[in-house]
Write a protein that holds these residues in place. Sequence first.
Motif, short mmCIF file in Angstrom:
data_model
loop_
_atom_site.label_atom_id
_atom_site.label_comp_id
_atom_site.label_asym_id
_atom_site.label_seq_id
_atom_site.Cartn_x
_atom_site.Cartn_y
_atom_site.Cartn_z
N GLY A 1 6.36 10.36 10.34
CA GLY A 1 7.48 9.42 10.36
C GLY A 1 7.16 8.18 9.56
O GLY A 1 6.03 7.99 9.10
N LYS B 1 3.44 5.76 15.15
CA LYS B 1 2.54 6.92 15.06
C LYS B 1 1.13 6.60 15.56
O LYS B 1 0.56 7.38 16.34
CB LYS B 1 2.46 7.44 13.61
CG LYS B 1 3.77 8.01 13.09
CD LYS B 1 3.73 8.15 11.59
CE LYS B 1 3.57 6.79 10.98
NZ LYS B 1 3.65 6.60 9.59
N ASP C 1 -4.70 7.56 7.76
CA ASP C 1 -4.96 6.37 6.92
C ASP C 1 -6.37 5.82 7.15
O ASP C 1 -7.03 5.39 6.20
CB ASP C 1 -3.94 5.27 7.23
CG ASP C 1 -2.57 5.53 6.60
OD1 ASP C 1 -2.49 6.37 5.69
OD2 ASP C 1 -1.60 4.91 7.03
N ILE D 1 -6.35 0.41 2.13
CA ILE D 1 -5.35 1.15 1.35
C ILE D 1 -4.57 0.25 0.37
O ILE D 1 -4.40 0.62 -0.79
CB ILE D 1 -4.43 1.96 2.29
CG1 ILE D 1 -5.23 3.14 2.86
CG2 ILE D 1 -3.19 2.46 1.56
CD1 ILE D 1 -4.53 3.92 3.96
N PHE E 1 -4.25 1.05 -3.60
CA PHE E 1 -2.95 1.21 -4.29
C PHE E 1 -2.91 0.34 -5.54
O PHE E 1 -2.49 0.77 -6.60
CB PHE E 1 -1.80 0.79 -3.37
CG PHE E 1 -1.00 1.94 -2.77
CD1 PHE E 1 -1.54 2.72 -1.76
CD2 PHE E 1 0.28 2.22 -3.22
CE1 PHE E 1 -0.80 3.76 -1.20
CE2 PHE E 1 1.03 3.26 -2.66
CZ PHE E 1 0.49 4.03 -1.65
N ARG F 1 -2.34 9.59 -3.12
CA ARG F 1 -1.75 10.83 -2.59
C ARG F 1 -2.71 12.00 -2.71
O ARG F 1 -2.69 12.90 -1.87
CB ARG F 1 -0.44 11.15 -3.32
CG ARG F 1 0.67 10.13 -3.12
CD ARG F 1 1.09 9.97 -1.68
NE ARG F 1 2.03 8.85 -1.52
CZ ARG F 1 2.31 8.28 -0.35
NH1 ARG F 1 1.74 8.70 0.76
NH2 ARG F 1 3.16 7.28 -0.29
N GLU G 1 -5.11 11.56 0.12
CA GLU G 1 -4.36 11.82 1.36
C GLU G 1 -4.24 13.34 1.58
O GLU G 1 -4.41 13.83 2.70
CB GLU G 1 -2.97 11.18 1.25
CG GLU G 1 -2.12 11.36 2.50
CD GLU G 1 -0.80 10.60 2.40
OE1 GLU G 1 -0.03 10.85 1.45
OE2 GLU G 1 -0.53 9.77 3.29
N GLY H 1 0.10 9.16 7.59
CA GLY H 1 0.74 8.06 6.86
C GLY H 1 2.20 8.41 6.60
O GLY H 1 2.56 9.59 6.52
N GLY H 2 3.02 7.38 6.44
CA GLY H 2 4.47 7.59 6.32
C GLY H 2 4.93 8.44 5.15
O GLY H 2 6.02 8.99 5.16
N GLY H 3 4.08 8.59 4.13
CA GLY H 3 4.48 9.37 2.95
C GLY H 3 3.84 10.75 2.91
O GLY H 3 4.10 11.52 1.98
N ARG I 1 1.71 -3.85 3.39
CA ARG I 1 2.23 -2.50 3.20
C ARG I 1 2.57 -2.32 1.74
O ARG I 1 3.58 -2.89 1.25
CB ARG I 1 3.50 -2.28 4.05
CG ARG I 1 3.36 -2.68 5.49
CD ARG I 1 2.56 -1.65 6.25
NE ARG I 1 2.40 -2.05 7.64
CZ ARG I 1 2.30 -1.18 8.64
NH1 ARG I 1 2.33 0.11 8.42
NH2 ARG I 1 2.14 -1.62 9.87
N ARG J 1 13.63 9.75 2.23
CA ARG J 1 12.63 10.57 2.93
C ARG J 1 13.19 11.38 4.08
O ARG J 1 12.55 12.34 4.53
CB ARG J 1 11.52 9.67 3.47
CG ARG J 1 10.66 9.12 2.37
CD ARG J 1 9.61 8.22 2.92
NE ARG J 1 8.65 7.83 1.91
CZ ARG J 1 7.55 7.15 2.17
NH1 ARG J 1 7.28 6.79 3.41
NH2 ARG J 1 6.72 6.83 1.21
C1 S3P Z 1 2.76 4.87 3.35
C2 S3P Z 1 2.55 4.55 4.65
C3 S3P Z 1 1.26 4.02 5.14
C4 S3P Z 1 0.11 4.39 4.19
C5 S3P Z 1 0.45 4.03 2.79
C6 S3P Z 1 1.72 4.73 2.29
C7 S3P Z 1 4.09 5.43 2.95
O1 S3P Z 1 0.98 4.54 6.42
O2 S3P Z 1 -0.19 5.76 4.28
O3 S3P Z 1 0.59 2.66 2.72
O4 S3P Z 1 4.18 6.05 1.88
O5 S3P Z 1 5.04 5.30 3.76
P1 S3P Z 1 1.76 4.12 7.79
O6 S3P Z 1 2.99 4.94 7.86
O7 S3P Z 1 0.78 4.46 8.85
O8 S3P Z 1 2.03 2.65 7.71
#
Ligand code: S3P
Length: 174
Positions: free
Chosen positions: A10, A16, A35, A46, A50, A59, A62, A80-82, A119, A139
């Motif tokens: 998510g 999370k 992460d 992180i 980046f 990525r 990851e 992580g969110g992505g 972030r 997403r």
């Molecule tokens: C990301 C979310 C981050 C981290 C990075 C990219 C994203 O994790 O993996 O900054 O792409 O949404 P969290 O969802 O734990 O903040």
Amino acid sequence: MNGRNLVLIGFMGTGKSSVGRLCAQRLGYTFRDSDAVIEEHIGCAIPQFFTEQGEEAFRRIEHEVITELAAASGLVIATGGGAVMNENNVAALRSTGCVVLLTATPIVILRRVGNTRSRPLLASASDPLARIKELLAAREPFYTSAAHIQVNTSLMTREVAADKIVELYREFEV
Ligand code: S3P
């Protein structure tokens, strides 16, 4: 134990990591935050990675970390969110885990994220709320198709969310 990892996916700020830690305590599983594992591998935070190496390099690492975590068992994994934008990550996580999507409204996400400068994907946005909405819209199809189960945490404390997720996880069978 139902034999599967419990995987939380998510957007950032949906709970999370904080909820995942509580789920692991309740289940007697080990908690792993992808992460945090990535930061162990890269040896820096992180956001710094980046800036210096770019999102593509992030990525790649990851993906390695997700593959490694999905191969283990007895874990609660906060991703992580992505992470689920990569279909190989989704396949690996779903093959050994029960994948739970945590959601929250954009306003709640903004409030929970707090300082958007930490972030990378929000740091440069002049309007962070608009940026959150835009990323969520892009997403959403990836999140929903990756998930076995969804829980909206907007109005839940982390304890209530953890109880709900553990209950759904225990009932889950593929
Ligand atoms: C990301 C979310 C981050 C981290 C990075 C990219 C994203 O994790 O993996 O900054 O792409 O949404 P969290 O969802 O734990 O903040």
